[in-house]
Design an enzyme around this catalytic site. Structure first.
Site, PDB file in Angstrom:
ATOM      1  N   SER A 155       0.833  -1.210   0.000  1.00  0.00           N
ATOM      2  CA  SER A 155       0.000   0.000   0.000  1.00  0.00           C
ATOM      3  C   SER A 155       0.864   1.255   0.000  1.00  0.00           C
ATOM      4  CB  SER A 155      -0.945   0.003   1.195  1.00  0.00           C
ATOM      5  OG  SER A 155      -0.234  -0.049   2.423  1.00  0.00           O
ATOM      6  N   TYR A 156       1.959   1.211   0.732  1.00  0.00           N
ATOM      7  CA  TYR A 156       2.897   2.338   0.771  1.00  0.00           C
ATOM      8  C   TYR A 156       3.481   2.574  -0.621  1.00  0.00           C
ATOM      9  CZ  TYR A 156       7.057   4.992   2.302  1.00  0.00           C
ATOM     10  OH  TYR A 156       8.041   5.939   2.472  1.00  0.00           O
ATOM     11  N   ALA A 157       3.920   1.501  -1.269  1.00  0.00           N
ATOM     12  CA  ALA A 157       4.501   1.610  -2.610  1.00  0.00           C
ATOM     13  C   ALA A 157       3.472   2.109  -3.609  1.00  0.00           C
ATOM     14  CB  ALA A 157       5.056   0.257  -3.050  1.00  0.00           C
ATOM     15  N   LYS A 160       3.072   5.814  -3.129  1.00  0.00           N
ATOM     16  CA  LYS A 160       4.262   6.551  -3.560  1.00  0.00           C
ATOM     17  C   LYS A 160       4.426   6.551  -5.086  1.00  0.00           C
ATOM     18  CE  LYS A 160       5.886   7.990   0.373  1.00  0.00           C
ATOM     19  NZ  LYS A 160       5.746   9.427   0.699  1.00  0.00           N
TER      20      LYS A 160
END
Length: 253
Positions: A155-157, A160
């Site tokens: 989810s972070y990737a 970003k």
């Protein structure tokens, strides 16, 4: 004259970690600082330290970047206080790092998307009229998690990489107005990383061995000063770029 004298810089997540290091780098160059975050006590301390250490004016506004109205309020307060915005830095991000993709809930995914991608979108959209007026700059933060597919960072990737895509489009759309938009992917020493270093010293040493320069970046000296460059007249022809500040561990063609 200092490079950012009389200019106003808005930094999300600017009260601690990388964001605070960036704030200090800009304050050293004479900028007025606007910092946002979700914890008032941390923001108050950061504001007081910035003003005491550098003799500049700093404003803090408590805000959740995923809240559209809250973001508008931050931009309005910044303009009411300082009159202009010369640089917007979207640094804040929350996510369930370490959670594998199949273990994510929709709420976990929403957390990353709203605090990162939506927040960046809201701030860029609200700040655009003022950046257009000053021919300013935007610096958005992405991550090696997205560039290189780090485990447990889905989810972070996603957030970003969404930010990177949006930034490239904004660079194309906003270039005619004299606004440059760039992306920084840092690998910096933060309080959270310090704690991890103490808890897992062997893993820390293994990680360091994969960094050609043999260390993590200093948020102020290594990350902040590059951001100052990107916001300065010296970088007026730099836009649409992704800059990896990872000590050589982010080598790519």
């Amino acid at each position: 004259m200092k490079r950012m004298e009389g200019k106003t810089v808005l930094i999300t997540g600017g009260a601690r970690g990388i964001g605070y290091g960036i704030a200090r780098a800009f304050a050293e160059e004479g900028a007025n600082i606007v910092i946002t975050g979700r914890t008032a006590s941390t923001l108050v301390e950061a504001q007081e330290n910035l003003e005491a250490d550098y003799g500049i004016e700093a404003l803090f506004v408590v805000a959740d970047g995923g809240d559209e109205k809250a973001v508008k309020n931050v931009v309005d307060q910044a303009v009411n206080r300082f009159g202009k915005i010369h640089c917007l830095i979207n640094n804040a991000q929350v996510s369930k790092s370490g959670t594998m993709l199949v273990d994510h809930t929709k709420e976990d995914f929403d957390l990353a998307i709203y605090s990162g991608l939506y927040a960046t979108f809201f701030y860029m959209r609200e700040a655009f009229p003022y950046l257009k007026e000053t021919k300013g700059s935007v610096i958005n933060f992405a991550s090696g998690a997205g560039l290189f597919g780090k485990l447990g960072q889905s989810s972070y990737a996603a957030a970003k990489e969404g930010i990177r895509g949006m930034s490239r489009v904004a660079a194309a759309e906003w270039g005619p107005f004299g606004i440059n938009v760039n992306v920084v992917c840092p690998l910096a020493m933060t309080p959270g990383l310090e704690k991890w270093k103490d808890e897992y010293p062997k893993l820390y040493q293994q990680t360091i061995q994969g960094i050609p320069l043999g260390r993590f970046a200093d948020p102020e000296k290594d990350i902040g000063k590059v951001c100052v460059f990107l916001a300065s007249d010296d970088a007026s022809y730099v836009t649409g770029e992704t800059i990896t500040l990872q000590g050589g561990s982010g080598l790519r063609p």
